[in-house]
Design a protein around this motif. Structure first.
Motif, short mmCIF file in Angstrom:
data_model
loop_
_atom_site.label_atom_id
_atom_site.label_comp_id
_atom_site.label_asym_id
_atom_site.label_seq_id
_atom_site.Cartn_x
_atom_site.Cartn_y
_atom_site.Cartn_z
N ARG A 6 64.84 -4.84 7.71
CA ARG A 6 66.44 -3.95 7.83
C ARG A 6 67.81 -4.90 7.58
O ARG A 6 67.43 -5.75 8.04
N GLY A 8 70.24 -2.58 8.68
CA GLY A 8 71.14 -1.92 8.56
C GLY A 8 73.25 -2.06 9.31
O GLY A 8 73.30 -1.99 9.94
N ASP A 654 68.50 12.33 6.62
CA ASP A 654 67.26 11.56 5.85
C ASP A 654 67.28 10.63 4.79
O ASP A 654 66.93 11.30 4.00
N GLY A 656 65.17 7.28 5.19
CA GLY A 656 64.54 6.39 5.60
C GLY A 656 65.81 5.78 6.29
O GLY A 656 66.52 5.48 6.91
N SER A 657 65.51 4.34 6.09
CA SER A 657 66.12 3.25 6.33
C SER A 657 67.45 2.96 5.69
O SER A 657 67.60 3.12 4.59
N VAL A 658 68.57 3.23 6.71
CA VAL A 658 69.63 3.43 5.45
C VAL A 658 69.94 1.79 5.33
O VAL A 658 70.69 0.70 6.34
N PRO A 661 74.79 1.78 6.02
CA PRO A 661 75.40 2.66 6.44
C PRO A 661 76.44 3.31 5.83
O PRO A 661 77.66 4.31 5.47
N PHE A 716 73.38 10.01 10.24
CA PHE A 716 71.89 9.55 9.50
C PHE A 716 70.47 10.08 10.66
O PHE A 716 70.57 9.68 11.85
N GLU A 718 67.23 8.53 11.47
CA GLU A 718 66.49 7.57 10.94
C GLU A 718 65.02 7.48 11.11
O GLU A 718 64.41 6.48 11.48
N PRO A 721 60.79 6.61 8.12
CA PRO A 721 61.20 5.40 7.31
C PRO A 721 59.68 5.75 6.35
O PRO A 721 59.08 5.57 6.58
N ALA A 729 63.62 2.95 2.49
CA ALA A 729 64.72 3.18 1.96
C ALA A 729 64.55 5.10 1.25
O ALA A 729 63.26 4.79 -0.03
N SER A 732 69.92 7.93 -1.86
CA SER A 732 71.46 8.47 -0.43
C SER A 732 72.05 9.22 -2.22
O SER A 732 72.78 9.84 -1.34
#
Ligand code: FAD
Ligand code: FES
Ligand code: FES
Lengths: 778, 268, 157
Positions: A6, A8, A654, A656-658, A661, A716, A718, A721, A729, A732
């Motif tokens: 993670r 973010g 979406d 996934g994991s950003v 941001p 977003f 989330e 993911p 991810a 984007s």
């Protein structure tokens, strides 16, 4: 992979310091001692035979060092510009047509702006004047620039070996099932629609400096390119030199969006010329040259047919496209209008049968090649327009029709009828969320307010789905310097996306060190052995995964060193927040101490030597990810003038994991505004009679400006993911322009519904809107 | 850019003398038209005579019912001028809507008028307000000044020094910008004064012109409603990718109505 | 060639230039101030925006000789000499108002000039004020937000 890393955090960017103070180093800021300058002689005709070329007057002008003509280029036997289209096979199994295109045309020119010679002189001005003094006699031929017209029997033929200018006759999907469904379905709706020809217009025009060292035989190319490694290999093979003899690197890049991905003629000819004149050669395109010679994008004409049952359930979709590839194959050739668009056809909808047929055609225009999205925006546009049109035709609420046909979460993983494997997502939740953001309860009042001002308000929501693309493999390298600096080298290429921050963030967070200690190196064939560059929103997904992998490998090694330093067993060493600890003894050592030890063979385990921590990792993704989302917008149309104002814009993505941001927001907003440009403003136009480019400057090609753009609200999702990479991810970079174009067009048509207007071709200029209203009510 | 001799004039007389001396001399005002044209190689004057330091071409004066603007006043100066805002807001709006802030900081009223681009804004102001163009040698009425595409009544070497605008009772300007260049696709200045009603249209034809049908309707009643059903013929109008002649013709009436509405909102 | 003298970012700079030399070329090539960018050849994009005698102008559309004797601020001179960023630069960074950075020098100069004569702009005024500056990366929103934020932070200063 189980656990997701993670990261973010909206970290402000490290590269901004230099960009904000005028210290960025773009291609035109790079100069080499003793450099000379190049200028290109370009075809003024869309289609002509080169009868004679006379360079004698040009050669006599001040400062002129060298003139390379198309004839000389041909005589030297250099390789042609390569085409690497993944789609190469016609529906009948025969190979596609790939006519030979050389860096400099010698016998025939096929688009306005095609280079026929290059001049090298002491200054850029001298080079330009000499280029203008090259006398070329042309015999004009009939030309064709329109995608649909090019297939006609009486159309001008660009290549003798390519009947009807047909480059690739493509088909994907299930023809039998689609035809069967169309024959029996309760409703079949059909709509013709175009995707207007666009050009990327990065604010920095292209340019390069080529150099050659006669002593070592080494070529160096500093190039405003987003595809350093792959293009190095291709250019080396064109020049017939060992790729190790070509050092290819990029300075800061002022935007690309695809237009800096392809292999272009100019740098290749410059490399050759540098070896001839024995000094560096610089070339910077001016904006007019950029409009003429940068690859263009989109330019597709499609007939879209949707079959529905009596309840509005989608049964089958057929998209039949003609795509303009330009005068010859660009680096990706016919891929964009064929396989590139086919892949995501059907988007987020559960459609049991899909057929994508497409003809890629040659015309007397510059090559088209991937422009932001490269087929995915077109695919979303097709389905979103036909769904909206179907809803209107059948009298169903467009939102309800979409809701009914979205792929449901319980259907995931889902393989679409064109073979796209969607691993995760929650399309209904994403669409409901954007609807919730868009204040539906307040809409009626806003409609009334607009109406009181004489304006018509419209609304639309469109979900989208795309796939990240680009090269699947990537390399990242971490090297530790004695002064504490950590050098992170990657093969991905940021041209404004902020990798210098985002990728460094991944490394810094994983290693538990301060971001400021990381020195970032990208886009340099000397720094990494491979590199996929930029393209297909791959930077974070593939590059980030490689960085995560290399950082984790470093930690593994660090555990070994720590065990040695602490006299522990490696299995007992854990790593947390920059400290390596022995869980048994409680003793610990900081990562920095391990880094220091790694520079000294005497303090390392037997099997390690100084520099042991320096590590290279390669990451290869198994398959691409499926970013998705939903856009909603409200527009106001002035029915008296046809002027459209996009008033409100909401979007849920979406990814996934950003990772960061703030950076993801930036990518989305930039994409939305390019999507707005396609919907309302932008269009490359060639004169249908003469083949001249009518939109060769910013006075004619309308780019979105600050006051065209609504306030965008972005959120977003989330909740889903992906497991296809360790970051979770999904790329984007291209999402914005997938959703924005159809949502704006659909909202305008919603506003015009009361006038009976059902479709307008992009860009929706005020005159087209006005004519549609007056035409429909007449 | 081809080379030229650069001269700086300190007075009107010096400027005119320098311009007459050169083979193909040109005045340089803000350079916002001339330099782009020279960069493209479409003009190659032998001499450029800079007007930046000619004092008589500076300044804005208000005298009774007359606003006198020096030819070297930048669009930004005119847009920001307090008395113009109060007396003739349509002119401030027009000047403030030309190009962008940076161009407005360089471009001048004299340069714009001398150039007479068919899509420029100032010609609509001069013609629609019945202004007088003052040169080094004479005074030229608006109706005589604009003669065709990029063509004016100016003789070779004649220098615009000032422009005089009579203050009308009411005036309004509405511009419909070209989507890319932001010049006027159509721009309409409508005014009413003791001398009568004027409606000047720029952008729509080869040269700014007065829309007489609209003027006649407005002479009866200076209200937007007076233009209902009054059409402008499309025959002599420009047709290009940004707008057909019939679309431009339609816009003229629409914009004229809006210009009149604007004129009635604010007292000129 | 004429010997030109101008005060650039507070320092008197002298260099010779032919009459045809544009101010953008003079800054970039003669004074090596490459922060001023050139993004077009038709005076549209605004990447070349600098401030001459207090007014923002497009340096690709002004002759260097016309700037003789003028006081010029370029992107290199916006921050304080100790390196402290100008509130506009600070806000651009905080609001992620730049991506590739190519339009950024022009945007920052345009914004500084805008705030000098409109210290409390509205959203619409900022957008109108940036009409002469194109950005292909950001979609403008973060730029607008940065200018609005800078206008707030400059009040305290
Ligand atoms: C990006 C851009 C956008 C623009 N948008 C618009 C727009 O929306 N609307 C609009 O109206 N204009 C627009 N313009 C043009 C701008 O307003 C120019 O400033 C104007 O047209 C010319 O004024 P100038 O002072 O720059 O003249 P210059 O470029 O210096 O000169 C123009 C011509 O006039 C002659 N000349 C100059 N002054 C005099 C004088 N006093 N007497 C006699 N001859 C003289 C010169 O010799 C030259 O031939 C735009 C320009 C640019 C670059
Ligand atoms: S470089 Fe584009 S406006 Fe100056
Ligand atoms: S940040 Fe790239 S053009 Fe603005």
């Amino acid at each position: 992979m189980t656990e997701h890393a993670r990261f973010g955090k909206s970290q402000v960017r490290v590269e901004d310091q230099r960009f904000l103070t005028g210290q960025g180093r773009y291609i035109d800021d790079v100069n080499r001692p003793k450099q000379k300058h190049a200028a290109f002689v370009r075809s003024p005709h869309a289609h002509a035979r080169v009868v004679t070329m006379d360079v004698s007057a040009a050669r006599a002008l001040p400062g002129v060092a060298l003139i390379v003509t198309g004839a000389e280029w041909a005589a030297r036997g250099f390789g042609p510009l390569p085409c690497r289209s993944p789609s190469k096979v016609n529906r009948d199994g025969t190979p596609f047509k790939e006519p030979t295109r050389h860096c400099l045309a010698s016998d025939t020119v096929r688009y306005v702006g095609e280079p026929v010679a290059m001049v090298v002189a002491g200054t850029a001005d001298e080079a330009r004047r000499a280029a203008d003094a090259v006398i070329v006699e042309y015999a004009e031929l009939a030309s064709v620039t329109d995608r649909a017209a090019a297939l006609g029997d009486d159309a001008a033929q660009l290549w003798p070996e390519v009947p009807n200018n047909l480059c690739l006759d493509f088909e994907q999907g299930n023809r039998a099932a689609v035809e069967a469904a169309m024959a029996t379905a309760k409703h079949v709706v059909r709509l013709d629609m175009g995707n207007n020809r666009l050009t990327a217009v990065p604010m920095e025009p292209r340019g390069a400096i080529a150099d050659f060292d006669a002593a070592t035989g080494q070529y160096t190319l500093v190039n405003c390119s987003q595809n350093i490694h792959a293009n190095r290999d291709l250019m080396a093979s064109m020049l017939k030199i060992d790729k190790a003899k070509l050092h290819h690197l990029a300075p800061d890049i002022g935007g690309g969006f695809g237009a800096k991905n392809s292999v272009y003629s100019e740098p290749v000819v410059m490399l050759y010329a540098a070896s001839k004149v024995g000094c560096p050669i610089k070339w910077i395109a001016d904006r007019t040259e950029a409009f003429l010679s940068d690859t263009h994008g989109r330019d597709q004409q499609s007939t879209v047919t949707l079959a529905l049952d009596e309840h509005g359930k989608f049964l089958a979709l057929h998209v039949d496209t003609v795509g303009n590839v330009g005068a010859a194959c660009g680096t990706m050739g016919p891929f964009t209008p064929t396989g590139g668009t086919a892949r995501t056809t059907g988007s987020v909808y559960a459609i049991p049968a899909i057929l994508y047929t497409s003809k890629a055609v040659f015309t007397n225009t510059v090559q088209t090649d991937p422009y932001r999205g490269a087929g995915r925006p077109e695919a979303v546009f097709h389905v979103e327009r036909i769904v909206e049109f179907a809803a209107r035709t059948l009298g169903i609420d467009p939102v309800a029709l979409r809701r009914q046909n979205l792929i449901k979460t319980e259907q995931l993983p889902y393989k679409t009828a064109v073979g796209l494997e969607i691993d995760c997502g929650d399309f209904p939740a994403v669409m409901e969320r954007v609807l919730a953001m868009s204040d539906r309860p307040g809409y009626a009042a806003r409609v009334a307010t607009s109406r009181a001002k004489g304006l018509r308000r419209g609304f639309a929501v469109t979900p989208y789905l795309e796939t990240s693309g680009g090269a699947p493999h990537e390399e990242a390298r971490l090297a530790f310097r004695a002064d504490g600096t950590v050098v992170l080298s990657v093969g991905t290429h940021s041209t404004g996306m902020g990798h210098e921050t985002a990728l460094a963030q991944i490394a810094a967070d994983t290693l538990g060190i301060d971001l400021t200690r990381i020195r970032f190196v990208q886009a340099d064939t000397d720094a990494t052995s491979i590199g996929g560059g930029h393209g297909g929103s791959r930077g974070i997904e593939v590059g980030g995964s490689a960085v995560l992998k290399v950082a984790r490998m470093v930690i593994e090694k660090a555990r070994g060193i720590a065990a040695h330093l602490l006299n522990s067993h490696v299995d007992d060493i854990t790593f947390k927040a920059g400290v390596l600890s022995d869980t048994k003894t409680g003793q610990s050592v900081a990562l920095d101490a391990v880094i220091a030890a790694a520079g000294d063979t005497s303090r390392l385990p037997q099997d390690m030597s100084a520099g042991a921590l320096d590590t290279t990792a390669k990451f290869e993704r198994e398959t691409y990810t499926v970013p998705n989302g939903a856009h909603a917008c409200e527009v106001e149309v002035d029915p008296e003038t046809g002027v459209i104002a996009v008033d409100k814009f909401w979007c849920v993505d979406d990814f996934g994991s950003v990772i960061n941001p703030m950076l993801a927001d930036g990518q989305v907003m930039g994409g939305i505004v390019q999507g707005l440009g396609q919907a309302l403003l932008e269009e490359v136009v060639y004169d249908p009679q003469t083949g001249q480019l009518l939109t060769a400057s910013l006075l004619e090609y309308a780019l979105p400006r600050a006051d065209h753009v609504p306030r965008m609200e972005i959120a977003f999702f989330e909740g889903a993911p992906t497991k296809r990479n360790p970051l979770g991810a999904k790329g984007s970079g291209e999402a914005g322009c997938c959703g924005a174009t159809p949502v704006i067009v659909n909202a305008v048509l919603d506003a015009l519904h009361e006038y009976g207007v059902r479709h307008i071709e992009m860009p929706l200029t005020s005159e087209k809107v006005w004519s549609a209203i007056t035409g429909a009510s007449a | 850019m081809d080379t030229f001799t650069f001269k700086r004039a300190a007075s009107v007389a010096e400027a005119v003398a320098a311009a007459t001396a050169g083979v193909d001399a040109k005045f340089l005002a803000g350079g916002q038209t001339l330099l782009p044209v020279m960069k493209q190689g479409l003009a190659a004057p032998s001499d450029l005579v800079s007007l930046a330091r000619v004092a008589a071409m500076q300044g804005i004066g208000v005298n009774g019912g007359m606003i006198s603007i020096g030819a070297m006043m930048r669009h930004a100066d005119v847009a920001a001028h307090g008395e113009i805002k109060a007396l003739l807001p349509a002119l401030s709006v027009l000047a403030g809507g030309i190009a962008d802030p940076h161009v407005r900081n360089r471009g001048t009223i004299g340069g714009s008028l001398a150039n007479n681009d068919p899509a420029a804004d100032y010609p609509a102001a001069v013609l629609g307000l019945g202004a007088t163009v003052v040169t080094d040698r004479r005074r030229i009425a608006a109706d005589d000044f604009f003669q065709g595409m990029f063509t004016t009544a100016l003789e070779a070497g004649e220098l615009i020094t000032r422009v005089e605008f009579p203050v009308p009772e009411r005036a309004g300007y509405i511009k419909f910008p070209h989507p890319a260049s932001r010049y006027a696709l159509v721009g309409v200045m409508a005014s009413k004064s003791a001398q009568g009603v004027r409606v000047a249209v720029t952008g729509a034809g080869a040269c700014v012109f007065r829309a007489t049908a609209l003027e006649q309707a407005l002479a009866k009643s200076f209200t937007p409603g007076a233009l209902d059903g009054v059409a402008v013929g499309a025959d002599d109008l420009t047709s290009d990718r940004a707008g057909s002649a019939s679309y431009r013709a339609h816009l003229i009436t629409v914009l004229a109505k809006r210009a009149v509405a604007r004129a009635l909102e604010v007292r000129s | 060639m004429t010997e030109l003298s101008m005060t650039v970012n507070g320092v008197v700079r002298r260099a010779a230039a032919a009459p045809t030399v544009l101010l953008s070329t003079f800054l970039r090539e003669s004074l090596k101030l490459t922060g001023t960018h050139v993004g077009c050849d038709t005076s549209q994009c605004g990447a070349c925006t600098v401030i001459v005698d207090g007014r923002s102008i497009k340096s690709c559309t002004m002759l260097a000789v016309e700037a003789d004797g003028a006081a010029i601020t370029t992107i290199e001179g916006v921050a304080k000499s100790d390196g402290t960023l100008h509130p506009v630069q600070e806000a651009f960074r905080a609001h992620h108002a730049l991506q590739c950075g190519f339009c950024t020098p022009g945007m920052v100069m345009a914004s500084v000039a805008l705030l000098a004569h409109t210290p409390n702009p509205t959203d619409a005024q900022v957008r109108h004020g940036l009409e002469g500056n194109m950005c292909r990366c950001t979609g403008y929103q973060n730029i607008v937000d940065a200018v609005l934020a800078a206008s707030q932070s400059m009040k305290g200063a």
